[in-house]
Design a protein around this motif. Structure first.
Motif, PDB file in Angstrom:
ATOM      1  N   PRO A  29      -1.270   2.284  -5.883  1.00 43.38           N
ATOM      2  CA  PRO A  29      -0.303   2.334  -4.878  1.00 43.38           C
ATOM      3  C   PRO A  29      -1.094   1.751  -3.564  1.00 43.38           C
ATOM      4  CG  PRO A  29      -0.571   4.750  -5.230  1.00 43.38           C
ATOM      5  CD  PRO A  29      -1.527   3.731  -6.608  1.00 43.38           C
ATOM      6  N   ARG A  62      -1.573  -2.138  -4.356  1.00 34.64           N
ATOM      7  CA  ARG A  62      -0.405  -2.759  -4.448  1.00 34.64           C
ATOM      8  C   ARG A  62       0.129  -3.134  -2.945  1.00 34.64           C
ATOM      9  NH1 ARG A  62       3.836  -4.096  -7.869  1.00 34.64           N
ATOM     10  NH2 ARG A  62       2.806  -2.992  -9.531  1.00 34.64           N
ATOM     11  N   SER A  63       0.269  -2.090  -2.149  1.00 29.83           N
ATOM     12  CA  SER A  63       0.891  -2.173  -0.727  1.00 29.83           C
ATOM     13  C   SER A  63      -0.281  -2.916  -0.128  1.00 29.83           C
ATOM     14  CB  SER A  63       0.727  -0.654  -0.240  1.00 29.83           C
ATOM     15  OG  SER A  63      -0.312  -0.068   0.054  1.00 29.83           O
ATOM     16  N   SER A  64      -1.623  -2.941   0.022  1.00 31.67           N
ATOM     17  CA  SER A  64      -2.477  -3.871   0.634  1.00 31.67           C
ATOM     18  C   SER A  64      -2.220  -5.186   0.355  1.00 31.67           C
ATOM     19  CB  SER A  64      -3.743  -3.326   0.372  1.00 31.67           C
ATOM     20  OG  SER A  64      -3.879  -1.975   0.615  1.00 31.67           O
ATOM     21  N   THR A  85       0.429  -6.571  -0.698  1.00 29.91           N
ATOM     22  CA  THR A  85       1.909  -6.908  -0.311  1.00 29.91           C
ATOM     23  C   THR A  85       1.631  -7.153   1.206  1.00 29.91           C
ATOM     24  OG1 THR A  85       2.863  -5.378  -1.892  1.00 29.91           O
ATOM     25  CG2 THR A  85       4.263  -6.254  -0.194  1.00 29.91           C
ATOM     26  N   ALA A  86       0.992  -6.270   1.993  1.00 32.69           N
ATOM     27  CA  ALA A  86       0.760  -6.294   3.244  1.00 32.69           C
ATOM     28  C   ALA A  86       0.221  -7.559   3.770  1.00 32.69           C
ATOM     29  CB  ALA A  86      -0.057  -4.986   3.885  1.00 32.69           C
ATOM     30  N   HIS A 128       2.573  -1.461   6.110  1.00 36.60           N
ATOM     31  CA  HIS A 128       2.532  -1.537   4.441  1.00 36.60           C
ATOM     32  C   HIS A 128       1.197  -0.517   4.064  1.00 36.60           C
ATOM     33  CE1 HIS A 128       6.035  -3.916   3.602  1.00 36.60           C
ATOM     34  NE2 HIS A 128       5.517  -4.784   4.460  1.00 36.60           N
ATOM     35  N   SER A 158       2.017   3.299   4.013  1.00 39.37           N
ATOM     36  CA  SER A 158       2.927   3.603   3.353  1.00 39.37           C
ATOM     37  C   SER A 158       2.232   3.974   1.894  1.00 39.37           C
ATOM     38  CB  SER A 158       4.171   2.994   3.178  1.00 39.37           C
ATOM     39  OG  SER A 158       3.871   1.692   2.485  1.00 39.37           O
ATOM     40  N   GLY A 159       1.254   2.904   1.275  1.00 35.69           N
ATOM     41  CA  GLY A 159       0.620   2.872   0.086  1.00 35.69           C
ATOM     42  C   GLY A 159      -0.177   4.167   0.134  1.00 35.69           C
ATOM     43  N   THR A 190       7.450   1.496   8.452  1.00 32.32           N
ATOM     44  CA  THR A 190       8.154   1.607   7.396  1.00 32.32           C
ATOM     45  C   THR A 190       9.035   2.320   6.877  1.00 32.32           C
ATOM     46  OG1 THR A 190       6.186   2.064   5.906  1.00 32.32           O
ATOM     47  CG2 THR A 190       6.687  -0.458   6.263  1.00 32.32           C
TER      48      THR A 190
END
Lengths: 247, 496
Positions: free
Chosen positions: B375, B378-380, B382-383, B417, B420-421, B492
């Motif tokens: 998580p 992935r979120s980093s 995406t961010a 982001h 949230s991850g 978010t």
């Protein structure tokens, strides 16, 4: 601030390519200090690329770009860029910062302390016809034209000797634009800033520019003093491009 | 924020019990997660303490495999085992003589001490009333009743000397499900299953009105209870454990188990009474003070496990994202790999860590770290990949140094982001960490594992409720953090 005599910037036989495509072809141009140079041309003519050569966001394939008397190839880009203002059509205000924080960001970056910039920020905003109360808002709460003017304030906050504007007034509504143009010219003259303005609007080029450069397909089609060039456009293309002004 | 979590985690480390108090080496006593194993292990532990030895308890380890691996790795020094389990499940030498077993263990650097005096063999059990109705007395009788709803403990389901061998020997037609042993008797008593496996010394067969079905073919081997030790165990400890030889019989063991499971007496008190040689009255299962202290301790250990794992996952996840975000091909490969790790069931991942890191806190932290990685990574990613290129251009044109671009552009724009991850990773870790008790890492899973072994709902809740509250608190903490760090229009989460 170190000073030098001679042009604010000079391009000598500059070529820019993206792969096979020739974006700029053998450009030689001198940007006079303390004056506004307007670059006009159709979209795709290479105007923005020419502008981005001057702050090193684009590197030439060959030829030399000189800013403040020294070649960019041998300059400390961070120091040079801190003396060049840059404002673009889509502005690029930081969404997490308030309007004032955006305007003061170049000061914080260069000096680590924004106190020195506060008065200047307010002054610039009023010159640009912006209510000082907008300072505490976030960029998304402003109209496109307001955002563009904030972008110009940000670019000018550190009294740069060279200011690069890329379609920076395009979103300002027509009624306010004439007023803003006038105020901008007064400020520019007071502070003796060299401005390179990219625009597709020849009226704006004629209003603001002392020197006009006509760019076509990556080549300089015509260059000259605005009065002279408008009176006697050299070549068909320049004549057609500048035609709206003679009506 | 991470610093705070790690700091709290550090406190947990200080509060860990069983830290050497006296002089000399510490003997680590392990147990498996069922009541008899806890009772015997506690008796071992107190017998050693009475000899003036330092003892650390690592009870409730996940299974025979995990406990035996812990012994081999030197993470524990002794645990109660059964001769049949050693020959059948561990050494895979069905029917081996005691001499054969002893020499095989010798090669592994392990030793079986003299037997405790009783055998706890496998058995099958069913509700007494149902057995009477169907006239089932012997296992052979079961072949006529293929419809019996059968659920056996997971270990029994897999072991060669468990269901597979039994089914072949008797030709049994039932198709059993797996069930946690601690839940099986209640399920049978409440009529939700008809047949389950049992241990012949289980103390609560009577209480649940279950009948033991006779092994008429003599299929189940003897399971003589023995202390299984590391051959390097110091002589004083060995002598103390040898003194327990033949002190038990099946009736006594059944009685001791019943005190734990039926009467709710604490293992410590049962062991004390046994060693004092008294028929001590059952005492209350742990004072209120003790419960609160244990709860606090478990909570701290839990925070330590998740805090350390999250801190490292943050560094690795965000760092990796920062390195990979402009190399899409490698970034995709890293995401697939992290996603693959996520698909391994948590208990399996924990068990896989044992050969590498032994039992205890380290393997648990490593497993939790691997879970938290996806998580966060992935979120980093995406961010960072969605940060507007125009803003990066503007920052560069302004004359930002690389560090300033990170601080003024990348981090603030990527933060919503990334947060949230982190939030998802934190909540997952808190839940998954309850399973870490199966590999001896402690935490809020410990009362859950013990509660399952004792069929004690109260004990299970002592772990489950704080874990749920902790997850909720973490959600609120991240919400507050988001409110503080991210302007409203960039948040978010809908709630924040």
């Amino acid at each position: 601030m170190e000073s030098h005599s001679g042009p604010a910037a000079r391009l000598s036989h500059v070529h820019v390519r993206y792969g096979e495509a020739r974006i700029l072809d053998d450009i030689s141009l001198s940007i006079a200090p303390g004056r506004v140079t307007a670059i006009v041309g159709e979209s795709g003519s290479g105007k923005s690329t020419l502008l981005r050569l001057l702050n090193g966001l684009v590197r030439p394939a060959s030829g030399d770009v000189e800013v403040f008397g020294s070649s960019l190839g041998s300059s400390d880009m961070i120091r040079v860029r801190r003396r060049i203002g840059y404002a673009v059509q889509d502005v690029g205000l930081f969404p997490h910062l308030t309007v004032t924080e955006n305007v003061l960001l170049p000061v914080e970056i260069a000096e680590g302390d924004i106190r020195t910039g506060r008065g200047r920020a307010e002054h610039l905003m009023s010159v640009m016809g912006l209510d000082p109360g907008l300072g505490d808002r976030f960029p998304h709460e402003l109209s496109g034209g307001q955002q563009q003017r904030i972008g110009i304030c940000r670019a000018m906050i550190r009294r740069p000797p060279l200011l690069l504007l890329d379609e920076s007034f395009s979103g300002v509504d027509a009624l306010t634009r004439a007023e803003i143009h006038e105020r901008f010219l007064r400020l520019q003259a007071d502070e003796g800033i060299a401005v390179v303005l990219v625009t597709h609007d020849v009226r704006e080029a004629a209003t603001l520019g002392r020197q006009i450069v006509v760019l076509r397909s990556g080549k300089i089609e015509a260059v000259g003093d605005s009065a002279t060039l408008l009176a006697r456009p050299a070549g068909d293309y320049a004549r057609r491009l500048l035609e709206p002004l003679s009506r | 924020m991470l610093l705070a979590v790690t700091a709290v985690a550090g406190l947990g480390a200080c509060a860990e019990p069983g830290a050497p108090g006296g002089t000399g080496t510490t003997v680590v006593v392990g147990s498996k997660p069922f009541s008899e194993s806890y009772v015997l292990a506690e008796i071992f532990a107190q017998a050693l303490e009475r000899e003036g030895l330092n003892v650390q308890r690592r009870f409730g380890l996940g299974s025979t495999l995990i406990t035996f691996a812990a012994l081999r790795q030197g993470d524990i020094d002794v645990y109660p085992e059964y001769s049949g389990t050693i020959s059948e499940a561990i050494l895979k030498r069905p029917g081996a003589s005691m001499e054969d077993i002893a020499s095989a263990l010798d090669e592994l650097g392990l030793r079986m001490l003299p037997g405790l005096g009783f055998s706890n063999t496998y058995a099958l059990a069913m509700p007494r009333q149902l057995a009477d109705e169907l006239a089932i007395r012997r296992i052979s009788d079961l072949t006529a009743h293929p419809d019996l709803r059968t659920a056996v403990s997971h270990e029994f389901l897999e072991r060669e000397d468990g269901w597979p061998g039994l089914q072949r020997a008797y030709g049994l037609p039932q198709a059993p499900e797996g069930i946690a042993h601690g839940l099986a008797y209640r399920a049978a008593a409440e009529g939700r299953i008809d047949l389950t496996d049992a241990y012949s010394t289980d103390g609560d067969l009577g209480a649940w009105k279950l009948a033991v079905i006779e092994d008429d073919l003599g299929y189940f081997p003897t399971y003589l209870a023995v202390p299984l030790i590391d051959a390097g165990l110091e002589p004083a400890a060995r002598t103390a454990l040898e003194r327990l030889a033949d002190r038990f019989d099946e009736a006594l063991m059944r009685q001791l188990n019943a005190r734990a499971v039926v009467d709710g007496e604490s293992f410590a008190s049962i062991a004390r009474a046994f060693l004092d040689g008294e028929d001590a009255e059952a005492t209350a299962p742990g004072s209120r003070d003790g419960t609160v202290r244990r709860l606090g301790h478990n909570l701290l250990v839990h925070l330590k496990l998740t805090g350390i794992a999250l801190a490292f996952a943050c560094i690795a996840g965000i760092g990796l994202a920062a390195v990979l975000y402009n190399r899409p091909a490698v970034a995709r490969a890293a995401l697939y790999l992290a996603g693959l790790l996520q698909t391994i069931p948590s208990i399996a991942l924990l068990a896989l860590m044992i050969p590498l890191f032994g039992v205890g806190v380290l393997p648990a932290v490593v497993a939790l770290f691997l879970y938290a990685l996806l998580p966060i990574l992935r979120s980093s990613l995406t961010a960072l990949t969605t940060v507007d290129p125009l803003l990066q251009d503007v920052g560069e044109a302004m004359g930002m140094t690389p560090g300033q671009r990170l601080r003024h552009v990348l981090i603030p724009l990527a933060l919503p982001h990334i947060l949230s991850g982190l939030r998802i990773a934190a909540v997952i870790s808190i839940g998954t960490a309850t399973l870490a008790a199966f590999i001896g890492a402690g935490g809020l899973g410990e009362p859950i594992v013990t509660g399952l072994a004792l069929n004690d709902t109260g004990l299970i809740l002592q772990g489950a409720v704080p874990a749920a509250l902790l997850a909720l608190l973490t959600e609120l903490l991240f919400e507050a953090l988001e409110r503080r760090l991210v302007p409203a229009h960039m948040r978010t989460s809908p709630a924040a």
